[in-house]
Design a protein around this motif. Structure first.
Motif, PDB file in Angstrom:
ATOM      1  N   TRP A 180      -8.786  11.851  -3.350  1.00 53.21           N
ATOM      2  CA  TRP A 180      -9.310  11.518  -4.665  1.00 53.21           C
ATOM      3  C   TRP A 180      -8.200  10.986  -5.547  1.00 53.21           C
ATOM      4  CZ3 TRP A 180     -14.295  11.268  -6.138  1.00 53.21           C
ATOM      5  CH2 TRP A 180     -14.556  11.078  -7.497  1.00 53.21           C
ATOM      6  N   VAL A 181      -8.449   9.831  -6.170  1.00 52.98           N
ATOM      7  CA  VAL A 181      -7.496   9.228  -7.099  1.00 52.98           C
ATOM      8  C   VAL A 181      -8.019   9.461  -8.510  1.00 52.98           C
ATOM      9  CG1 VAL A 181      -6.294   7.145  -7.813  1.00 52.98           C
ATOM     10  CG2 VAL A 181      -6.873   7.479  -5.406  1.00 52.98           C
ATOM     11  N   ALA A 182      -7.291  10.244  -9.286  1.00 52.51           N
ATOM     12  CA  ALA A 182      -7.688  10.560 -10.660  1.00 52.51           C
ATOM     13  C   ALA A 182      -7.006   9.590 -11.620  1.00 52.51           C
ATOM     14  CB  ALA A 182      -7.294  11.995 -10.990  1.00 52.51           C
ATOM     15  N   ARG A 230       0.814  -1.214   0.000  1.00 51.00           N
ATOM     16  CA  ARG A 230       0.000   0.000   0.000  1.00 51.00           C
ATOM     17  C   ARG A 230       0.843   1.258   0.000  1.00 51.00           C
ATOM     18  NH1 ARG A 230      -4.352   0.235   4.522  1.00 51.00           N
ATOM     19  NH2 ARG A 230      -2.560  -0.376   5.794  1.00 51.00           N
ATOM     20  N   GLU A 231       2.081   1.165   0.454  1.00 48.36           N
ATOM     21  CA  GLU A 231       2.967   2.319   0.414  1.00 48.36           C
ATOM     22  C   GLU A 231       3.486   2.582  -0.990  1.00 48.36           C
ATOM     23  OE1 GLU A 231       5.234   2.454   4.636  1.00 48.36           O
ATOM     24  OE2 GLU A 231       5.678   0.713   3.379  1.00 48.36           O
ATOM     25  N   ARG A 232       3.539   1.562  -1.809  1.00 47.08           N
ATOM     26  CA  ARG A 232       4.163   1.686  -3.134  1.00 47.08           C
ATOM     27  C   ARG A 232       3.184   1.970  -4.257  1.00 47.08           C
ATOM     28  NH1 ARG A 232       6.422  -3.261  -1.385  1.00 47.08           N
ATOM     29  NH2 ARG A 232       5.211  -4.311  -2.999  1.00 47.08           N
ATOM     30  N   GLU A 233       1.958   1.536  -4.151  1.00 42.92           N
ATOM     31  CA  GLU A 233       1.058   1.659  -5.293  1.00 42.92           C
ATOM     32  C   GLU A 233      -0.393   1.810  -4.853  1.00 42.92           C
ATOM     33  OE1 GLU A 233       0.304  -2.846  -6.682  1.00 42.92           O
ATOM     34  OE2 GLU A 233       2.417  -2.221  -6.812  1.00 42.92           O
ATOM     35  N   LEU A 234      -1.167   2.428  -5.739  1.00 40.40           N
ATOM     36  CA  LEU A 234      -2.610   2.585  -5.578  1.00 40.40           C
ATOM     37  C   LEU A 234      -3.309   1.872  -6.734  1.00 40.40           C
ATOM     38  CD1 LEU A 234      -3.072   6.366  -4.629  1.00 40.40           C
ATOM     39  CD2 LEU A 234      -3.387   4.394  -3.140  1.00 40.40           C
ATOM     40  N   PRO A 235      -4.576   1.487  -6.544  1.00 42.96           N
ATOM     41  CA  PRO A 235      -5.313   0.920  -7.678  1.00 42.96           C
ATOM     42  C   PRO A 235      -5.558   1.983  -8.736  1.00 42.96           C
ATOM     43  CG  PRO A 235      -6.773   1.276  -5.804  1.00 42.96           C
ATOM     44  CD  PRO A 235      -5.376   1.501  -5.305  1.00 42.96           C
ATOM     45  N   LYS A 236      -5.480   1.591 -10.007  1.00 43.93           N
ATOM     46  CA  LYS A 236      -5.740   2.540 -11.088  1.00 43.93           C
ATOM     47  C   LYS A 236      -7.225   2.881 -11.120  1.00 43.93           C
ATOM     48  CE  LYS A 236      -1.845   1.304 -14.022  1.00 43.93           C
ATOM     49  NZ  LYS A 236      -1.383   0.900 -15.371  1.00 43.93           N
ATOM     50  N   GLY A 244     -12.393   9.109 -11.999  1.00 48.35           N
ATOM     51  CA  GLY A 244     -11.624   8.944 -10.783  1.00 48.35           C
ATOM     52  C   GLY A 244     -12.485   8.339  -9.676  1.00 48.35           C
ATOM     53  N   MET A 245     -11.895   8.228  -8.510  1.00 53.41           N
ATOM     54  CA  MET A 245     -12.640   7.649  -7.395  1.00 53.41           C
ATOM     55  C   MET A 245     -12.042   8.129  -6.082  1.00 53.41           C
ATOM     56  SD  MET A 245     -11.204   3.717  -7.278  1.00 53.41           S
ATOM     57  CE  MET A 245      -9.477   3.378  -6.914  1.00 53.41           C
ATOM     58  N   SER A 246     -12.876   8.083  -5.060  1.00 57.73           N
ATOM     59  CA  SER A 246     -12.417   8.416  -3.719  1.00 57.73           C
ATOM     60  C   SER A 246     -11.773   7.179  -3.110  1.00 57.73           C
ATOM     61  CB  SER A 246     -13.592   8.891  -2.864  1.00 57.73           C
ATOM     62  OG  SER A 246     -13.166   9.159  -1.544  1.00 57.73           O
ATOM     63  N   TYR A 247     -10.607   7.358  -2.504  1.00 60.72           N
ATOM     64  CA  TYR A 247      -9.876   6.236  -1.924  1.00 60.72           C
ATOM     65  C   TYR A 247      -9.597   6.550  -0.461  1.00 60.72           C
ATOM     66  CZ  TYR A 247      -6.575   2.337  -1.688  1.00 60.72           C
ATOM     67  OH  TYR A 247      -5.943   1.171  -1.366  1.00 60.72           O
ATOM     68  N   THR A 248      -9.807   5.570   0.386  1.00 61.55           N
ATOM     69  CA  THR A 248      -9.628   5.748   1.823  1.00 61.55           C
ATOM     70  C   THR A 248      -8.581   4.772   2.337  1.00 61.55           C
ATOM     71  OG1 THR A 248     -11.943   6.447   2.090  1.00 61.55           O
ATOM     72  CG2 THR A 248     -10.770   5.741   4.070  1.00 61.55           C
ATOM     73  N   ARG A 296      -0.001   6.887 -10.822  1.00 61.63           N
ATOM     74  CA  ARG A 296       1.360   7.075 -11.313  1.00 61.63           C
ATOM     75  C   ARG A 296       2.142   8.045 -10.428  1.00 61.63           C
ATOM     76  NH1 ARG A 296       1.372   8.749 -17.290  1.00 61.63           N
ATOM     77  NH2 ARG A 296       0.369  10.594 -16.370  1.00 61.63           N
ATOM     78  N   GLU A 297       1.520   9.172 -10.042  1.00 61.96           N
ATOM     79  CA  GLU A 297       2.184  10.120  -9.161  1.00 61.96           C
ATOM     80  C   GLU A 297       2.487   9.489  -7.801  1.00 61.96           C
ATOM     81  OE1 GLU A 297      -0.338  13.469  -8.890  1.00 61.96           O
ATOM     82  OE2 GLU A 297       0.244  14.304 -10.842  1.00 61.96           O
ATOM     83  N   TYR A 298       1.550   8.715  -7.321  1.00 63.68           N
ATOM     84  CA  TYR A 298       1.721   8.034  -6.044  1.00 63.68           C
ATOM     85  C   TYR A 298       2.939   7.100  -6.094  1.00 63.68           C
ATOM     86  CZ  TYR A 298       0.089   5.564  -1.820  1.00 63.68           C
ATOM     87  OH  TYR A 298      -0.034   5.009  -0.568  1.00 63.68           O
ATOM     88  N   ALA A 299       3.039   6.305  -7.167  1.00 66.50           N
ATOM     89  CA  ALA A 299       4.175   5.382  -7.319  1.00 66.50           C
ATOM     90  C   ALA A 299       5.485   6.150  -7.496  1.00 66.50           C
ATOM     91  CB  ALA A 299       3.936   4.453  -8.506  1.00 66.50           C
TER      92      ALA A 299
END
Length: 354
Positions: free
Chosen positions: A280-282, A253-259, A264-268, A305-308
């Motif tokens: 918000w994950v765009a 979870r520290e390295r990647e988020l679901p696409k 987009g979608m709200s991620y918690t 991508r920015e998160y990674a």
């Protein structure tokens, strides 16, 4: 992998280690066999056979070490003399293992049923388990912003179980509130990270428990989420004085988020305190104007991508600092816990007696 009973977790970790034992060929506390039929109870590092050489009294060779069988097999030189062959021995380097385990609340997160704290406890146990192979000595320290539990240098076989118990139970140690550096680091807010790092940290204090006069093997297990400059400087000095291994504990979870699909979608995320943080994950291909509008609406906005990329920059920065400190890094992840322990044991196996 997280039963309520701490002892059950300890037993699971011990089974994991016992199934991946590595002969590290360290010294030294085994019972030695004497030339007579009885066994000697004397313990110590002793001496090791090193090789053979031509006997030279000027070099300090002991005539009692002459190997007469090897001498008889040696051909005569041109003058008809036969050179004496002597056996050489060396005293092995005494290796002491010091294990330092980070039990900050940032370690209490994970995926696939494995927390970083449990994987870190297994990695810490790997160091003690390796030292136990030949009854060597080891010490163990858990720390947050200061040392929590301390076991002084002792026989590693006696230390393994109580150290694992403290490694599992000390992750619930709570004294000060975290300043939120975990979520700030994930979203790439470097200013919050630096402010948090100036307030947190405890590795420097934990390293003060390690004797500096004797050369040892030092194993530090942490996620580097709470390091400050004092910690880095103490780690640099430890890298000079000791053979230092730093285990970088990570979670997926520290390295990647679901696409995220369009729009987009709200991620918690639930952090280590049980609190939730939503953002918000765009989609990765979102135009800049769209991201700007989303930030006005939701505040915290990122893409997978920015998160990674934020994580990759963070990881590269940590590895660069470790290289500057002269320590050996080992990256372990909760989604590959079995392989992580095996890789760490393999690195410990490379720390041979010189």
């Amino acid at each position: 992998m997280l039963p309520e009973d701490s002892m059950e977790v300890v037993l699971q970790i011990k089974r994991m280690l016992d199934g991946k034992g590595v002969n590290v060929r360290w010294p030294s506390g085994d019972v030695f066999t004497s030339p007579s039929l009885r066994k000697s109870k004397r313990k110590g590092v002793g001496i090791q056979y090193f090789g053979q050489k031509i006997y030279d009294p000027a070099d300090g060779d002991d005539p009692r070490r002459i190997d007469y069988n090897a001498t008889a097999a040696e051909p005569e030189d041109e003058s008809g003399d036969q050179q004496m062959i002597v056996q050489t021995y060396k005293s092995p380097r005494i290796i002491r293992m010091h294990v330092l385990l980070d039990v900050n609340k940032s370690m209490n997160m994970g995926t696939k049923g494995t927390l970083k704290s449990i994987l870190a406890a297994a990695c810490a146990g790997s160091g003690i388990f390796s030292a136990r192979k030949f009854n060597d000595q080891a010490s163990f320290v858990t720390y947050t912003h200061k040392p929590v539990s301390l076991f002084k240098l002792q026989n590693a076989a006696r230390l393994l179980t109580p150290a694992l118990v403290r490694a599992v139970e000390d992750r619930d140690f709570i004294e000060v509130e975290s300043s939120g550096s975990w979520s700030a680091r994930l979203l790439g807010r470097e200013q919050e990270v630096s402010e948090a790092a100036s307030q947190e940290g405890g590795l420097a204090l934990a390293l003060q428990t390690v004797p500096s006069r004797t050369h040892s093997v030092l194993l530090v297990v942490t996620d580097f989420a709470n390091m400050n400059e004092d910690d880095w400087e103490a780690l640099r000095l430890a890298g000079i004085r000791h053979d230092t291994i730093c285990v970088f504990v990570q979670d997926r979870r520290e390295r990647e988020l679901p696409k995220a699909p369009w729009p987009g979608m709200s991620y918690t995320l639930e952090d280590f305190r049980g609190e939730t943080r939503s953002f918000w994950v765009a989609p990765d291909n979102s135009p800049r104007w769209y991201l700007k509008q989303l930030r006005r609406l939701f505040g915290s906005v990122t893409t997978a991508r920015e998160y990674a990329e934020n994580w990759q920059r963070h990881e590269e920065h940590i590895l660069e600092r470790l290289q500057e400190c002269g320590v050996n890094p080992v990256i372990v992840s909760t989604d590959e816990s079995d392989r992580a322990v095996q890789d760490l044991l393999a690195m410990l196996a490379s720390k041979l007696r010189s």
